[in-house]
Design an enzyme around this catalytic site. Structure first.
Site, mmCIF file in Angstrom:
data_model
loop_
_atom_site.group_PDB
_atom_site.id
_atom_site.type_symbol
_atom_site.label_atom_id
_atom_site.label_comp_id
_atom_site.label_asym_id
_atom_site.label_seq_id
_atom_site.Cartn_x
_atom_site.Cartn_y
_atom_site.Cartn_z
ATOM 1 C CG PHE A 161 -1.934 -0.947 1.362
ATOM 2 C CD1 PHE A 161 -3.080 -1.107 0.769
ATOM 3 C CD2 PHE A 161 -1.455 -2.157 2.291
ATOM 4 C CE1 PHE A 161 -4.005 -2.361 1.232
ATOM 5 C CE2 PHE A 161 -2.133 -3.002 2.312
ATOM 6 C CZ PHE A 161 -3.670 -3.098 1.966
ATOM 7 C CG ASP A 162 1.217 5.813 -1.641
ATOM 8 O OD1 ASP A 162 2.028 6.126 -1.071
ATOM 9 O OD2 ASP A 162 0.254 6.734 -2.015
ATOM 10 N N GLY A 163 0.743 5.271 1.324
ATOM 11 C CA GLY A 163 0.251 5.798 2.518
ATOM 12 C C GLY A 163 -0.753 6.893 2.120
ATOM 13 C CG PHE A 272 -4.266 -1.303 -3.365
ATOM 14 C CD1 PHE A 272 -5.343 -1.334 -4.368
ATOM 15 C CD2 PHE A 272 -3.899 -2.318 -2.589
ATOM 16 C CE1 PHE A 272 -6.225 -2.605 -4.317
ATOM 17 C CE2 PHE A 272 -4.570 -3.553 -2.437
ATOM 18 C CZ PHE A 272 -5.627 -3.630 -3.618
#
Length: 298
Positions: A161-163, A272
């Site tokens: 995941f991106d943040g 994502f």
């Protein structure tokens, strides 16, 4: 057939995201839906090949056993019901259990996410994804040009995941867009002890956390935070996850380095991100999805 419960992870997915229907889709996009339907009917006995999100789905379904259904995958598709027959048959041929499906014949299907209690929606249709995100559901547009997931970790679901604007809100990203890197770093240092607001994919991460805790020893989940943040802005991201009582297995604070090669080494079943340049670059190495929310997608 089981009913939906709050602790079940329900994944809604379009037929193109799960199976390789790109040849058939070209017929549909030519403006001849009747020819598309005829092609699907002609190929009814020909199982579709796995698509971009197939590895993710197959591994998540492996958390089910004879006594407990922890994950359910539902087809949520703009396809017509006739084409839906091939989707279900392709599922059986590829040994993934799919029992439910909603086929809307060209209409947007996102409104059915609520009664499905979906924790994730994956689709190749950008408009459907935007509507789902606006309605509060974790959703991503699957990049059909992505490479397929590798097979080095058959007993691990690996998700990256991106943040900001994915797990977290785009609050900090807005500071960066308005004031640049120095303003961003200063803002995040000052607010290091203040958790970031929730992003669109927090519910999915929570669902994965619950699945890991209640799952089977035969399958594990390994998550990674892959972000352009760097020190000192890393601390607020870590403390936010601690505040949620959720941990990720790996965290990469890349300070603007390209994410693709790091993702290639992590080998996720899916990644994502909200920024198209990161997703496009990642898709050269791993299955990737665009989360069309936040200030960079305005």
């Amino acid at each position: 057939m089981s009913v939906f419960t709050d602790d079940k992870l329900v994944v809604a997915i379009s037929s193109r995201a799960l199976f390789d229907f790109e040849e058939e889709n070209r017929i549909f996009e030519s403006g001849n839906p009747q020819a598309y339907m005829a092609a699907q009917l002609e190929r009814l006995e020909q199982p579709a090949r796995p698509g971009i999100a197939f590895s993710l789905v197959r591994k998540l379904l492996a958390f089910n056993d004879a006594s407990t259904e922890r994950v359910e995958v539902v087809i949520l598709s703009r396809n017509d019901p006739v084409s839906g027959m091939r989707v279900f048959r392709s599922g059986r041929a590829n040994e993934i259990r799919i029992e439910r499906g909603v086929f809307t014949q060209g209409r947007s299907p996102f409104r059915y996410l609520k009664p499905l209690q979906a924790k994730l929606f994956l689709s190749a249709n950008a408009d459907d994804v935007r509507e789902a995100l606006a309605a509060g559901f974790p959703a991503a547009r699957v990049l059909m040009e992505s490479v397929l997931a590798g097979d080095n970790y058959p007993n691990e679901v690996r998700i990256a995941f991106d943040g900001d604007a994915v797990l977290f809100s785009d609050q900090a990203e807005r500071v960066f867009q308005d004031g640049g890197l120095d303003a961003f770093q200063r803002h995040e240092s000052e607010k290091a002890l203040q958790p970031l607001p929730d992003g669109p994919f927090k519910p999915f991460l929570q669902a994965l956390h619950r699945l890991q805790a209640s799952g089977t020893p035969a399958m594990k989940i390994r998550t990674a935070l892959v972000t352009a943040r760097s020190a000192p802005a890393h601390e607020r991201a870590i403390r936010t996850l601690m505040h949620w009582n959720i941990h990720v297995d790996e965290a990469m604070f890349l300070g603007g380095l390209p994410k693709g090669e790091f993702l290639r080494e992590f080998e996720p079943d899916f990644f994502f991100d909200d920024q198209t340049r990161h997703v496009d670059q990642a898709a050269r190495h791993v299955p990737a999805g665009h989360v069309a929310g936040g200030i960079t997608n305005g």
